[in-house]
Design a protein around this motif. Structure first.
Motif, PDB file in Angstrom:
ATOM      1  N   ILE A 181     -46.682  28.714   0.076  1.00  0.00           N
ATOM      2  CA  ILE A 181     -45.445  29.489   0.196  1.00  0.00           C
ATOM      3  C   ILE A 181     -44.608  29.281  -1.067  1.00  0.00           C
ATOM      4  O   ILE A 181     -44.357  28.130  -1.458  1.00  0.00           O
ATOM      5  CB  ILE A 181     -44.641  29.049   1.438  1.00  0.00           C
ATOM      6  CG1 ILE A 181     -45.448  29.294   2.713  1.00  0.00           C
ATOM      7  CG2 ILE A 181     -43.305  29.802   1.509  1.00  0.00           C
ATOM      8  CD1 ILE A 181     -44.738  28.865   3.980  1.00  0.00           C
ATOM      9  N   PRO A 182     -44.150  30.346  -1.714  1.00  0.00           N
ATOM     10  CA  PRO A 182     -43.269  30.172  -2.882  1.00  0.00           C
ATOM     11  C   PRO A 182     -42.052  29.325  -2.520  1.00  0.00           C
ATOM     12  O   PRO A 182     -41.386  29.576  -1.514  1.00  0.00           O
ATOM     13  CB  PRO A 182     -42.862  31.604  -3.227  1.00  0.00           C
ATOM     14  CG  PRO A 182     -43.971  32.455  -2.688  1.00  0.00           C
ATOM     15  CD  PRO A 182     -44.441  31.761  -1.439  1.00  0.00           C
ATOM     16  N   THR A 183     -41.792  28.318  -3.330  1.00  0.00           N
ATOM     17  CA  THR A 183     -40.740  27.343  -3.024  1.00  0.00           C
ATOM     18  C   THR A 183     -39.850  27.138  -4.236  1.00  0.00           C
ATOM     19  O   THR A 183     -40.332  27.050  -5.369  1.00  0.00           O
ATOM     20  CB  THR A 183     -41.362  25.993  -2.609  1.00  0.00           C
ATOM     21  OG1 THR A 183     -42.129  26.168  -1.412  1.00  0.00           O
ATOM     22  CG2 THR A 183     -40.284  24.957  -2.351  1.00  0.00           C
ATOM     23  N   GLU A 192     -32.463  35.401  -3.969  1.00  0.00           N
ATOM     24  CA  GLU A 192     -32.480  36.791  -4.422  1.00  0.00           C
ATOM     25  C   GLU A 192     -33.241  36.992  -5.732  1.00  0.00           C
ATOM     26  O   GLU A 192     -33.339  38.121  -6.220  1.00  0.00           O
ATOM     27  CB  GLU A 192     -31.034  37.274  -4.580  1.00  0.00           C
ATOM     28  CG  GLU A 192     -30.256  37.251  -3.265  1.00  0.00           C
ATOM     29  CD  GLU A 192     -28.764  37.483  -3.442  1.00  0.00           C
ATOM     30  OE1 GLU A 192     -28.289  37.430  -4.603  1.00  0.00           O
ATOM     31  OE2 GLU A 192     -28.079  37.703  -2.425  1.00  0.00           O
ATOM     32  N   THR A 193     -33.782  35.905  -6.303  1.00  0.00           N
ATOM     33  CA  THR A 193     -34.420  35.996  -7.625  1.00  0.00           C
ATOM     34  C   THR A 193     -35.841  35.464  -7.555  1.00  0.00           C
ATOM     35  O   THR A 193     -36.062  34.266  -7.350  1.00  0.00           O
ATOM     36  CB  THR A 193     -33.614  35.187  -8.665  1.00  0.00           C
ATOM     37  OG1 THR A 193     -32.237  35.556  -8.586  1.00  0.00           O
ATOM     38  CG2 THR A 193     -34.135  35.443 -10.064  1.00  0.00           C
ATOM     39  N   VAL A 194     -36.807  36.321  -7.758  1.00  0.00           N
ATOM     40  CA  VAL A 194     -38.210  35.924  -7.640  1.00  0.00           C
ATOM     41  C   VAL A 194     -38.621  34.973  -8.765  1.00  0.00           C
ATOM     42  O   VAL A 194     -39.562  34.182  -8.617  1.00  0.00           O
ATOM     43  CB  VAL A 194     -39.113  37.180  -7.612  1.00  0.00           C
ATOM     44  CG1 VAL A 194     -39.135  37.856  -8.982  1.00  0.00           C
ATOM     45  CG2 VAL A 194     -40.516  36.833  -7.153  1.00  0.00           C
ATOM     46  N   GLU A 195     -37.899  35.006  -9.898  1.00  0.00           N
ATOM     47  CA  GLU A 195     -38.240  34.131 -11.028  1.00  0.00           C
ATOM     48  C   GLU A 195     -38.033  32.651 -10.709  1.00  0.00           C
ATOM     49  O   GLU A 195     -38.513  31.784 -11.430  1.00  0.00           O
ATOM     50  CB  GLU A 195     -37.404  34.509 -12.259  1.00  0.00           C
ATOM     51  CG  GLU A 195     -37.843  35.802 -12.944  1.00  0.00           C
ATOM     52  CD  GLU A 195     -37.361  37.039 -12.188  1.00  0.00           C
ATOM     53  OE1 GLU A 195     -37.927  38.128 -12.415  1.00  0.00           O
ATOM     54  OE2 GLU A 195     -36.426  36.912 -11.364  1.00  0.00           O
ATOM     55  N   THR A 196     -37.303  32.356  -9.633  1.00  0.00           N
ATOM     56  CA  THR A 196     -37.083  30.951  -9.267  1.00  0.00           C
ATOM     57  C   THR A 196     -38.215  30.388  -8.410  1.00  0.00           C
ATOM     58  O   THR A 196     -38.208  29.197  -8.101  1.00  0.00           O
ATOM     59  CB  THR A 196     -35.755  30.788  -8.505  1.00  0.00           C
ATOM     60  OG1 THR A 196     -35.816  31.529  -7.271  1.00  0.00           O
ATOM     61  CG2 THR A 196     -34.582  31.272  -9.334  1.00  0.00           C
ATOM     62  N   ASP A 197     -39.182  31.217  -8.032  1.00  0.00           N
ATOM     63  CA  ASP A 197     -40.285  30.751  -7.173  1.00  0.00           C
ATOM     64  C   ASP A 197     -41.065  29.629  -7.858  1.00  0.00           C
ATOM     65  O   ASP A 197     -41.378  29.707  -9.057  1.00  0.00           O
ATOM     66  CB  ASP A 197     -41.238  31.904  -6.858  1.00  0.00           C
ATOM     67  CG  ASP A 197     -40.629  32.919  -5.902  1.00  0.00           C
ATOM     68  OD1 ASP A 197     -39.479  32.708  -5.471  1.00  0.00           O
ATOM     69  OD2 ASP A 197     -41.306  33.927  -5.603  1.00  0.00           O
ATOM     70  N   ASN A 198     -41.375  28.606  -7.052  1.00  0.00           N
ATOM     71  CA  ASN A 198     -42.191  27.472  -7.505  1.00  0.00           C
ATOM     72  C   ASN A 198     -41.613  26.780  -8.741  1.00  0.00           C
ATOM     73  O   ASN A 198     -42.340  26.336  -9.623  1.00  0.00           O
ATOM     74  CB  ASN A 198     -43.635  27.923  -7.776  1.00  0.00           C
ATOM     75  CG  ASN A 198     -44.291  28.482  -6.530  1.00  0.00           C
ATOM     76  OD1 ASN A 198     -44.153  27.923  -5.449  1.00  0.00           O
ATOM     77  ND2 ASN A 198     -44.984  29.594  -6.666  1.00  0.00           N
ATOM     78  N   LYS A 199     -40.295  26.686  -8.777  1.00  0.00           N
ATOM     79  CA  LYS A 199     -39.597  26.007  -9.868  1.00  0.00           C
ATOM     80  C   LYS A 199     -38.721  24.889  -9.295  1.00  0.00           C
ATOM     81  O   LYS A 199     -38.281  24.940  -8.143  1.00  0.00           O
ATOM     82  CB  LYS A 199     -38.710  26.983 -10.640  1.00  0.00           C
ATOM     83  CG  LYS A 199     -39.437  28.166 -11.258  1.00  0.00           C
ATOM     84  CD  LYS A 199     -40.167  27.759 -12.523  1.00  0.00           C
ATOM     85  CE  LYS A 199     -40.886  28.955 -13.153  1.00  0.00           C
ATOM     86  NZ  LYS A 199     -39.969  30.032 -13.535  1.00  0.00           N
ATOM     87  N   TYR A 233     -35.391  24.291  -0.854  1.00  0.00           N
ATOM     88  CA  TYR A 233     -35.083  22.922  -0.448  1.00  0.00           C
ATOM     89  C   TYR A 233     -34.030  22.331  -1.371  1.00  0.00           C
ATOM     90  O   TYR A 233     -34.187  22.341  -2.597  1.00  0.00           O
ATOM     91  CB  TYR A 233     -36.348  22.056  -0.481  1.00  0.00           C
ATOM     92  CG  TYR A 233     -36.099  20.577  -0.342  1.00  0.00           C
ATOM     93  CD1 TYR A 233     -35.329  20.073   0.700  1.00  0.00           C
ATOM     94  CD2 TYR A 233     -36.630  19.668  -1.253  1.00  0.00           C
ATOM     95  CE1 TYR A 233     -35.091  18.713   0.836  1.00  0.00           C
ATOM     96  CE2 TYR A 233     -36.408  18.307  -1.126  1.00  0.00           C
ATOM     97  CZ  TYR A 233     -35.642  17.839  -0.079  1.00  0.00           C
ATOM     98  OH  TYR A 233     -35.404  16.492   0.042  1.00  0.00           O
ATOM     99  N   VAL A 234     -32.942  21.835  -0.782  1.00  0.00           N
ATOM    100  CA  VAL A 234     -31.900  21.155  -1.550  1.00  0.00           C
ATOM    101  C   VAL A 234     -32.116  19.654  -1.409  1.00  0.00           C
ATOM    102  O   VAL A 234     -31.931  19.085  -0.323  1.00  0.00           O
ATOM    103  CB  VAL A 234     -30.492  21.552  -1.068  1.00  0.00           C
ATOM    104  CG1 VAL A 234     -29.428  20.816  -1.883  1.00  0.00           C
ATOM    105  CG2 VAL A 234     -30.292  23.063  -1.181  1.00  0.00           C
TER     106      VAL A 234
END
Length: 462
Positions: free
Chosen positions: A140-142, A198-205, A109-110
């Motif tokens: 859902i990872p966001t 493309e980067t899972v580390e950004t999930d829920n951040k 979400y932007v």
């Protein structure tokens, strides 16, 4: 990977489609029909009204990543009753429910930059914050990407600023033009979206997007003037109210009030990147203001209005009304729907009679007996936390097929939205607007007050 983009026909959406084509399978969601032109050939377009949960569910079929670039500041029907915050909330809730049903793996979400001190947020930023909470409180990872002014040739904020500079040799600058902001280039926003996908580390951040430069809006306008080779004079006038500011901005730029007013109201807050929330992309440098402005101005034209300047193209004489009301502790949307049916016959004045027969609900006049509205309950599209009724006729309504009344829980069950969508009145339009439309709004406000009263004080109904 199949990527669905809500708002794909907008400023960021079009650029994102062009950026992702050839790498991803793209599904563009739009309320308007798209032709198979060169511009639209790079993705599969799906016609979708996000105010319809059913439309949203169909639109997100097969999507693995869902990107949300939507706002509801402009009217979505010929007559819209309610605030853009509530419209934003119901659309985001639909998008999330549809994503959950289709087992979407990630949402991006932007939204807007939000100050650390959230006590004095504008309605515009409050709405952005609510939409964030809808997605972040889901399973859902966001990834939330917050941005202030996004600099791109077709962006509404950039177009407004550039039109002011080009058309006014001398500009009156009210207090809000001295507020600091940290703009970001469109290319950097696109890079940030792709990196988040493309980067899972950004999930829920939650990340803040911004270039290296901090400057006020008046300073930005002078930078735009320099890029255009123009000399401009700015006069500071602290007594000019936001309302008057919005009026002259609308007159000069041609931007609609539903877009201008919330944006100017939000500029009372400094919109700066928080160092500990800045998105850092390995090997990538965010553009400075001069580089971003030069790229935007090289592609700038005011011969064609940007997408956000156009009025919504909706079916004539359709109504949307969304009203937020408290949800009593322990209640569901089904409880609110039943309470509404019981409340109408006993509210003052007692002019309404409600009959429930199996799946059918009849709203009638007491004397003489006339069926004013006929609703059909939809058990297949109702789940306790969301109750749906289709409008099937009556003296006050035309049969449209899509007209519906719904009650739904939002914000983790702390509030309820009562909404009418795609309603087509039978009364002559102008007569409807000054009679039935006002009566409906008044009834909903009375019902909200009724729900807000303590349970011990609420009269026994039905």
């Amino acid at each position: 990977m199949r990527v669905a983009i809500a708002g794909a026909s907008g400023f960021i959406g079009k650029a994102l489609v062009a950026d992702l084509k050839g790498t991803y399978s793209i599904v563009g969601l739009s309320r308007s029909q798209h032709t198979h032109s060169e511009e639209h050939s790079s993705c599969e377009w799906r016609n979708c009204d996000l105010f319809s949960l059913l439309d949203a569910e169909k639109a997100l079929e097969g999507a693995e990543v869902a990107i949300y670039l939507v706002h509801s500041m402009q009217p979505s029907a010929h007559l819209s009753q309610g605030s853009f915050e509530d419209f934003d909330l119901i659309v985001a809730d639909n998008f999330l429910r549809a994503a959950q049903k289709n087992k979407v793996k990630k949402i991006i979400y932007v939204g807007g930059l939000i100050p650390d001190d959230e006590r004095n947020l504008s309605k515009h930023l409050q709405s952005r914050r609510e939409v964030e909470s809808v997605f972040l409180n889901s399973d859902i990872p966001t990834t939330i990407l917050r941005a202030a002014l996004i600099i791109g040739s077709h962006g509404s904020s950039f177009q407004i600023m550039t039109r002011l500079v080009k058309r006014l040799p001398v500009m009156l600058c009210p207090k809000w033009t001295s507020t600091d902001s940290q703009p970001v280039a469109l290319d950097d926003v696109l890079k940030s979206i792709r990196y988040s996908m493309e980067t899972v580390e950004t999930d829920n951040k939650i990340y803040d997007l911004g270039g290296p430069d901090i400057l006020s809006y008046s300073e930005m306008m002078l930078r735009v003037a320099d890029q255009l080779g123009l000399r401009r004079t700015l006069w500071k006038v602290p007594f000019l109210t936001p309302h008057l500011s919005a009026l002259w901005v609308r007159l000069v730029t041609g931007a609609p009030k539903d877009l201008i007013n919330p944006l100017i109201e939000s500029l009372r807050n400094p919109l700066l990147v928080r160092p500990d929330h800045r998105l850092e992309i390995p090997g990538h440098r965010f553009m400075g203001i001069d580089e971003a402005l030069k790229k935007a101005i090289d592609n700038y034209t005011d011969a064609k209005k940007p997408h956000a300047f156009h009025a919504a193209r909706d079916a004539k004489h359709e109504v949307r009304s969304v009203q937020r009301m408290p949800l009593p502790a322990g209640w569901t949307a089904k409880d609110v729907a039943l309470e509404y049916m019981a409340y109408l016959p006993v509210m003052r004045p007692r002019v309404m009679k409600v009959e429930v027969k199996d799946r059918w609900v009849y709203f009638s006049n007491r004397f003489p007996y006339i069926r004013l509205l006929v609703l059909e309950y939809s058990p297949d599209r109702s789940w306790g936390h969301r109750e749906l009724f289709y409008v099937r006729g009556g003296l006050f309504s035309k049969k449209s097929g899509r007209g519906r009344l719904e009650f739904r829980e939002v914000l983790g069950g702390t509030a309820c939205l009562a909404a009418i969508h795609d309603f087509r009145p039978r009364l002559p339009w102008y007569f409807y607007k000054v009679t039935q439309a006002y009566v409906h709004l008044w009834v909903m406000k009375q019902f909200a007050r009724h729900l807000a009263r303590p349970l011990v004080e609420r009269p026994k109904l039905g």
